[in-house]
Design a protein around this motif. Structure first.
Motif, PDB file in Angstrom:
ATOM      1  N   TYR A 285       0.829  -1.215   0.000  1.00  0.00           N
ATOM      2  CA  TYR A 285       0.000   0.000   0.000  1.00  0.00           C
ATOM      3  C   TYR A 285       0.859   1.258   0.000  1.00  0.00           C
ATOM      4  O   TYR A 285       0.626   2.191  -0.780  1.00  0.00           O
ATOM      5  CB  TYR A 285      -0.929  -0.012   1.209  1.00  0.00           C
ATOM      6  CG  TYR A 285      -1.519   1.332   1.548  1.00  0.00           C
ATOM      7  CD1 TYR A 285      -2.392   1.977   0.669  1.00  0.00           C
ATOM      8  CD2 TYR A 285      -1.189   1.986   2.740  1.00  0.00           C
ATOM      9  CE1 TYR A 285      -2.919   3.227   0.981  1.00  0.00           C
ATOM     10  CE2 TYR A 285      -1.711   3.220   3.055  1.00  0.00           C
ATOM     11  CZ  TYR A 285      -2.582   3.842   2.164  1.00  0.00           C
ATOM     12  OH  TYR A 285      -3.100   5.076   2.465  1.00  0.00           O
ATOM     13  N   LEU A 286       1.868   1.292   0.857  1.00  0.00           N
ATOM     14  CA  LEU A 286       2.728   2.478   0.941  1.00  0.00           C
ATOM     15  C   LEU A 286       3.504   2.693  -0.355  1.00  0.00           C
ATOM     16  O   LEU A 286       3.665   3.829  -0.814  1.00  0.00           O
ATOM     17  CB  LEU A 286       3.700   2.344   2.121  1.00  0.00           C
ATOM     18  CG  LEU A 286       3.070   2.318   3.513  1.00  0.00           C
ATOM     19  CD1 LEU A 286       4.141   2.133   4.581  1.00  0.00           C
ATOM     20  CD2 LEU A 286       2.279   3.590   3.778  1.00  0.00           C
ATOM     21  N   ALA A 287       3.998   1.596  -0.954  1.00  0.00           N
ATOM     22  CA  ALA A 287       4.736   1.706  -2.215  1.00  0.00           C
ATOM     23  C   ALA A 287       3.829   2.208  -3.334  1.00  0.00           C
ATOM     24  O   ALA A 287       4.205   3.099  -4.106  1.00  0.00           O
ATOM     25  CB  ALA A 287       5.340   0.351  -2.585  1.00  0.00           C
ATOM     26  N   ASP A 288       2.635   1.643  -3.417  1.00  0.00           N
ATOM     27  CA  ASP A 288       1.691   1.994  -4.480  1.00  0.00           C
ATOM     28  C   ASP A 288       1.166   3.417  -4.317  1.00  0.00           C
ATOM     29  O   ASP A 288       1.039   4.174  -5.286  1.00  0.00           O
ATOM     30  CB  ASP A 288       0.521   0.996  -4.458  1.00  0.00           C
ATOM     31  CG  ASP A 288      -0.195   0.903  -5.801  1.00  0.00           C
ATOM     32  OD1 ASP A 288       0.123   1.715  -6.698  1.00  0.00           O
ATOM     33  OD2 ASP A 288      -1.049   0.018  -5.955  1.00  0.00           O
ATOM     34  N   SER A 289       0.865   3.799  -3.082  1.00  0.00           N
ATOM     35  CA  SER A 289       0.219   5.088  -2.835  1.00  0.00           C
ATOM     36  C   SER A 289       1.189   6.266  -2.815  1.00  0.00           C
ATOM     37  O   SER A 289       0.744   7.410  -2.688  1.00  0.00           O
ATOM     38  CB  SER A 289      -0.536   5.040  -1.502  1.00  0.00           C
ATOM     39  OG  SER A 289      -1.568   4.086  -1.553  1.00  0.00           O
ATOM     40  N   SER A 290       2.469   5.992  -2.897  1.00  0.00           N
ATOM     41  CA  SER A 290       3.445   7.091  -2.944  1.00  0.00           C
ATOM     42  C   SER A 290       4.114   7.216  -4.304  1.00  0.00           C
ATOM     43  O   SER A 290       4.951   8.094  -4.500  1.00  0.00           O
ATOM     44  CB  SER A 290       4.519   6.898  -1.868  1.00  0.00           C
ATOM     45  OG  SER A 290       5.224   5.687  -2.062  1.00  0.00           O
TER      46      SER A 290
ATOM     47  N   GLY B  64      -8.024   9.471 -13.678  1.00  0.00           N
ATOM     48  CA  GLY B  64      -7.182   8.430 -14.270  1.00  0.00           C
ATOM     49  C   GLY B  64      -6.254   7.800 -13.243  1.00  0.00           C
ATOM     50  O   GLY B  64      -6.085   6.579 -13.202  1.00  0.00           O
ATOM     51  N   VAL B  65      -5.671   8.637 -12.378  1.00  0.00           N
ATOM     52  CA  VAL B  65      -4.774   8.122 -11.341  1.00  0.00           C
ATOM     53  C   VAL B  65      -5.550   7.285 -10.323  1.00  0.00           C
ATOM     54  O   VAL B  65      -5.114   6.206  -9.912  1.00  0.00           O
ATOM     55  CB  VAL B  65      -4.039   9.282 -10.633  1.00  0.00           C
ATOM     56  CG1 VAL B  65      -3.213   8.771  -9.458  1.00  0.00           C
ATOM     57  CG2 VAL B  65      -3.136  10.014 -11.614  1.00  0.00           C
ATOM     58  N   PHE B  66      -6.732   7.769  -9.925  1.00  0.00           N
ATOM     59  CA  PHE B  66      -7.551   7.044  -8.946  1.00  0.00           C
ATOM     60  C   PHE B  66      -7.988   5.679  -9.477  1.00  0.00           C
ATOM     61  O   PHE B  66      -7.855   4.654  -8.800  1.00  0.00           O
ATOM     62  CB  PHE B  66      -8.778   7.884  -8.596  1.00  0.00           C
ATOM     63  CG  PHE B  66      -9.829   7.136  -7.819  1.00  0.00           C
ATOM     64  CD1 PHE B  66      -9.552   6.585  -6.586  1.00  0.00           C
ATOM     65  CD2 PHE B  66     -11.110   6.993  -8.330  1.00  0.00           C
ATOM     66  CE1 PHE B  66     -10.517   5.889  -5.868  1.00  0.00           C
ATOM     67  CE2 PHE B  66     -12.082   6.307  -7.626  1.00  0.00           C
ATOM     68  CZ  PHE B  66     -11.792   5.755  -6.390  1.00  0.00           C
ATOM     69  N   GLY B  67      -8.507   5.655 -10.716  1.00  0.00           N
ATOM     70  CA  GLY B  67      -8.952   4.391 -11.298  1.00  0.00           C
ATOM     71  C   GLY B  67      -7.818   3.411 -11.472  1.00  0.00           C
ATOM     72  O   GLY B  67      -7.955   2.211 -11.190  1.00  0.00           O
ATOM     73  N   ASP B  68      -6.668   3.915 -11.906  1.00  0.00           N
ATOM     74  CA  ASP B  68      -5.487   3.072 -12.065  1.00  0.00           C
ATOM     75  C   ASP B  68      -5.009   2.552 -10.712  1.00  0.00           C
ATOM     76  O   ASP B  68      -4.572   1.411 -10.581  1.00  0.00           O
ATOM     77  CB  ASP B  68      -4.386   3.894 -12.745  1.00  0.00           C
ATOM     78  CG  ASP B  68      -3.108   3.109 -12.944  1.00  0.00           C
ATOM     79  OD1 ASP B  68      -2.996   2.396 -13.939  1.00  0.00           O
ATOM     80  OD2 ASP B  68      -2.209   3.214 -12.082  1.00  0.00           O
TER      81      ASP B  68
ATOM     82  N   SER C 237      -3.905  -3.018 -13.172  1.00  0.00           N
ATOM     83  CA  SER C 237      -2.943  -1.945 -13.417  1.00  0.00           C
ATOM     84  C   SER C 237      -1.523  -2.451 -13.207  1.00  0.00           C
ATOM     85  O   SER C 237      -1.263  -3.238 -12.290  1.00  0.00           O
ATOM     86  CB  SER C 237      -3.221  -0.776 -12.468  1.00  0.00           C
ATOM     87  OG  SER C 237      -2.117   0.079 -12.370  1.00  0.00           O
ATOM     88  N   ASP C 238      -0.590  -1.990 -14.033  1.00  0.00           N
ATOM     89  CA  ASP C 238       0.792  -2.441 -13.892  1.00  0.00           C
ATOM     90  C   ASP C 238       1.396  -2.002 -12.564  1.00  0.00           C
ATOM     91  O   ASP C 238       2.145  -2.749 -11.933  1.00  0.00           O
ATOM     92  CB  ASP C 238       1.650  -1.943 -15.071  1.00  0.00           C
ATOM     93  CG  ASP C 238       1.704  -0.426 -15.164  1.00  0.00           C
ATOM     94  OD1 ASP C 238       0.783   0.237 -14.650  1.00  0.00           O
ATOM     95  OD2 ASP C 238       2.658   0.092 -15.758  1.00  0.00           O
ATOM     96  N   THR C 239       1.058  -0.777 -12.103  1.00  0.00           N
ATOM     97  CA  THR C 239       1.609  -0.315 -10.831  1.00  0.00           C
ATOM     98  C   THR C 239       1.065  -1.130  -9.657  1.00  0.00           C
ATOM     99  O   THR C 239       1.792  -1.416  -8.702  1.00  0.00           O
ATOM    100  CB  THR C 239       1.296   1.171 -10.606  1.00  0.00           C
ATOM    101  OG1 THR C 239      -0.108   1.395 -10.761  1.00  0.00           O
ATOM    102  CG2 THR C 239       2.044   2.050 -11.595  1.00  0.00           C
ATOM    103  N   THR C 240      -0.205  -1.514  -9.742  1.00  0.00           N
ATOM    104  CA  THR C 240      -0.800  -2.337  -8.676  1.00  0.00           C
ATOM    105  C   THR C 240      -0.147  -3.709  -8.636  1.00  0.00           C
ATOM    106  O   THR C 240       0.181  -4.241  -7.562  1.00  0.00           O
ATOM    107  CB  THR C 240      -2.318  -2.491  -8.899  1.00  0.00           C
ATOM    108  OG1 THR C 240      -2.908  -1.213  -9.079  1.00  0.00           O
ATOM    109  CG2 THR C 240      -2.970  -3.166  -7.711  1.00  0.00           C
ATOM    110  N   ILE C 241       0.061  -4.290  -9.803  1.00  0.00           N
ATOM    111  CA  ILE C 241       0.678  -5.615  -9.889  1.00  0.00           C
ATOM    112  C   ILE C 241       2.124  -5.572  -9.401  1.00  0.00           C
ATOM    113  O   ILE C 241       2.563  -6.423  -8.622  1.00  0.00           O
ATOM    114  CB  ILE C 241       0.613  -6.148 -11.340  1.00  0.00           C
ATOM    115  CG1 ILE C 241      -0.850  -6.419 -11.729  1.00  0.00           C
ATOM    116  CG2 ILE C 241       1.434  -7.421 -11.495  1.00  0.00           C
ATOM    117  CD1 ILE C 241      -1.045  -6.717 -13.201  1.00  0.00           C
TER     118      ILE C 241
END
Length: 492
Positions: free
Chosen positions: A155-160, A439-443, A449-453
């Motif tokens: 979560y911290l990695a993705d959300s920053s 776009g950022v929120f949906g991704d 999403s690649d960033t989520t994965i």
């Protein structure tokens, strides 16, 4: 109103619908663009096909587009160089040393470690995936030692990552958005992008929630259960979960036998950041109508009129030159080795560069068809201009969540939202911010999403668990953002 009427809506609708159905953004954009040019050519598929090919070629006729695409490729070269030189490894080791010293003073300083993880993600805003990989690689063993669940690290990695890339747009994200704004007729894309930034609430709120969760220690939703499990049972992941690890998603290793120095990463990145405003002032100085006033005032005015594409290209080029000179002076890498590394890094950014070409082509097509103008004229009968920012945000959220790409969403929505806002009397900066933030929120929420994965992979967390634990925080920021757009829509 657009002379093509309803037909002007068909290309973006096909692109959106096909992207949602197939998850293939390139295929969807190609078909949408082709249909658009067939419409313009009077329904002739053959001449429409030739026009489509010419449209892709025409993207490079605009010097700003070409500079933006080259910049994206060069960012890949810079990333490869700073990784291979040991700059990233040195940065990781420096942070580890700081944390070890703090751990000796307070062996259970969970808040400080989480704060360092989020700040590391924010600082490395040059590229979102590199930010995520650095945070995951550096902090996973530290989080494990303190019994902080893997879901929290993900979560911290993705959300920053993506939020910081938007807030500090001196990177490929900013160059890409400026290119899209140029296609909509903005002659000062950097000034326009920065003017819309204060209205882009989602990334600020997402980072704000990260700070609140760390400071207060008050988690909610599935993350609360994960924290309780890790603290009380010592289980970093749930019993029925599978950590998501892939050897394919990793950073380039530092060269063997060389010293790891964080300075080798910091200096090139700082050079790029500093050169960006310097070049904006330089390129905009000649456009000033008056040179009266203090230097700071003149510099700010010149910065607003500077060429964004020229500035980012010059900034990253200067950064690469500094990196090459720095590594050669230390005898870390040879010239041939650095050239090969640069080409390898550029190859990793080809997919993003191609997406830019498609996005610019779609933007030109929608401008030719006057899609946004048609949508605005039709919407006037039932849609209040006050609702435009909220509607744009919601549609952008849906597209990005369903396709897993924020960049593809930007390409579709900015080309529609800007002319729609201009025609209906809504502040275009608000519409631009809503399209980008959505776009950022949906991704951010999307499981594809690649960033989520990559966040799941870098933190060795179960992917479904990462999505489920992050979603409540993202929805909180997204819900507040929607309310703010509704309020501003009626106030402005």
């Amino acid at each position: 109103m657009s002379e093509y009427g309803f037909w002007s809506l068909v290309p973006p609708l096909v692109a959106i619908g096909l992207a949602l159905r197939t998850k293939q953004v390139f295929l969807s954009l190609t078909l949408g663009i082709w249909i658009g040019w067939v419409i313009i050519e009077g329904g002739n598929p053959l001449s429409g096909s030739f026009a489509t090919l010419n449209a892709f070629v025409a993207v490079f006729e605009d010097a700003g587009n070409t500079r933006t695409i080259i910049f994206t490729l060069l960012i890949g070269a810079l990333i490869a160089l700073i990784q291979r030189s040991g700059g990233v490894a040195g940065f990781i080791e420096s942070v580890k040393n700081i944390l070890e010293k703090q751990e000796q003073k307070n062996r259970n300083n969970r808040k400080l470690v989480q704060l360092f993880a989020s700040l590391t993600g924010i600082v490395i805003f040059v590229e979102s995936n590199i930010s995520i990989l650095t945070v995951g690689t550096l902090y996973r063993p530290i989080f494990d030692n303190l019994k902080i669940p893997r879901e929290k690290l993900a979560y911290l990695a993705d959300s920053s990552s993506a939020p910081s890339c938007i807030i500090f747009p001196f990177n490929a994200w900013g160059a890409y958005i400026m290119g899209l704004l140029v296609m909509q007729g903005f002659d000062r894309p950097f000034a326009t992008m920065m003017s819309s930034l204060p209205y882009n609430f989602y990334p600020f709120l997402a980072l704000g929630i990260v700070g609140y969760v760390i400071y207060s220690g008050k988690d909610y939703g599935p993350m609360k259960k994960a924290e309780k499990r890790a603290k009380e049972e010592g289980k970093l992941i749930a019993d029925d979960s599978t950590p998501m690890i892939s050897d394919e998603v990793s950073m380039l290793e530092a060269k063997e036998g060389i010293a790891h120095r964080s300075f080798n990463m910091i200096l090139p990145i700082v050079t790029m950041i500093v050169m960006m405003p310097v070049m904006l002032v330089y390129t905009g100085w000649g456009s000033l109508e008056s040179t009266e006033g203090g230097f700071i005032d003149l510099a700010l005015r010149a910065m607003g009129q500077g060429s964004g594409s020229t500035s980012v290209l010059t900034a990253v080029t200067t950064s690469i030159v500094v990196a090459i000179a720095l590594y050669k002076a230390q005898r870390l890498l040879g010239i041939k080795e650095m050239v090969d590394l640069s080409l390898k890094g550029m190859s990793g950014m080809v997919s993003l560069a191609i997406l830019m070409v498609f996005a610019f082509a779609l933007g030109s097509l929608c401008k030719e068809l006057k899609t946004g103008l048609y949508v605005a004229e039709v919407s006037k009968a039932w849609l209040s201009p006050n609702l435009v920012p909220a509607i744009v945000f919601l549609v952008s959220c849906f597209i990005a969540f369903s396709t897993g790409t924020s960049w593809g969403t930007f390409a579709i929505m900015i080309s529609i939202a800007v002319p729609m806002a201009q025609s209906m009397g809504t502040d275009p900066h608000l519409a631009i911010a809503a399209a980008i933030g959505g776009g950022v929120f949906g991704d951010h929420c999307s499981p594809i999403s690649d960033t989520t994965i990559i966040s799941s992979m870098a933190s060795a967390s179960d992917h479904v668990d990462h999505v489920n634990t992050q979603l409540p925080y993202a929805l909180t920021a997204g819900g507040v953002t929607l309310i703010m757009y509704l309020i501003l829509g009626f106030l402005m």
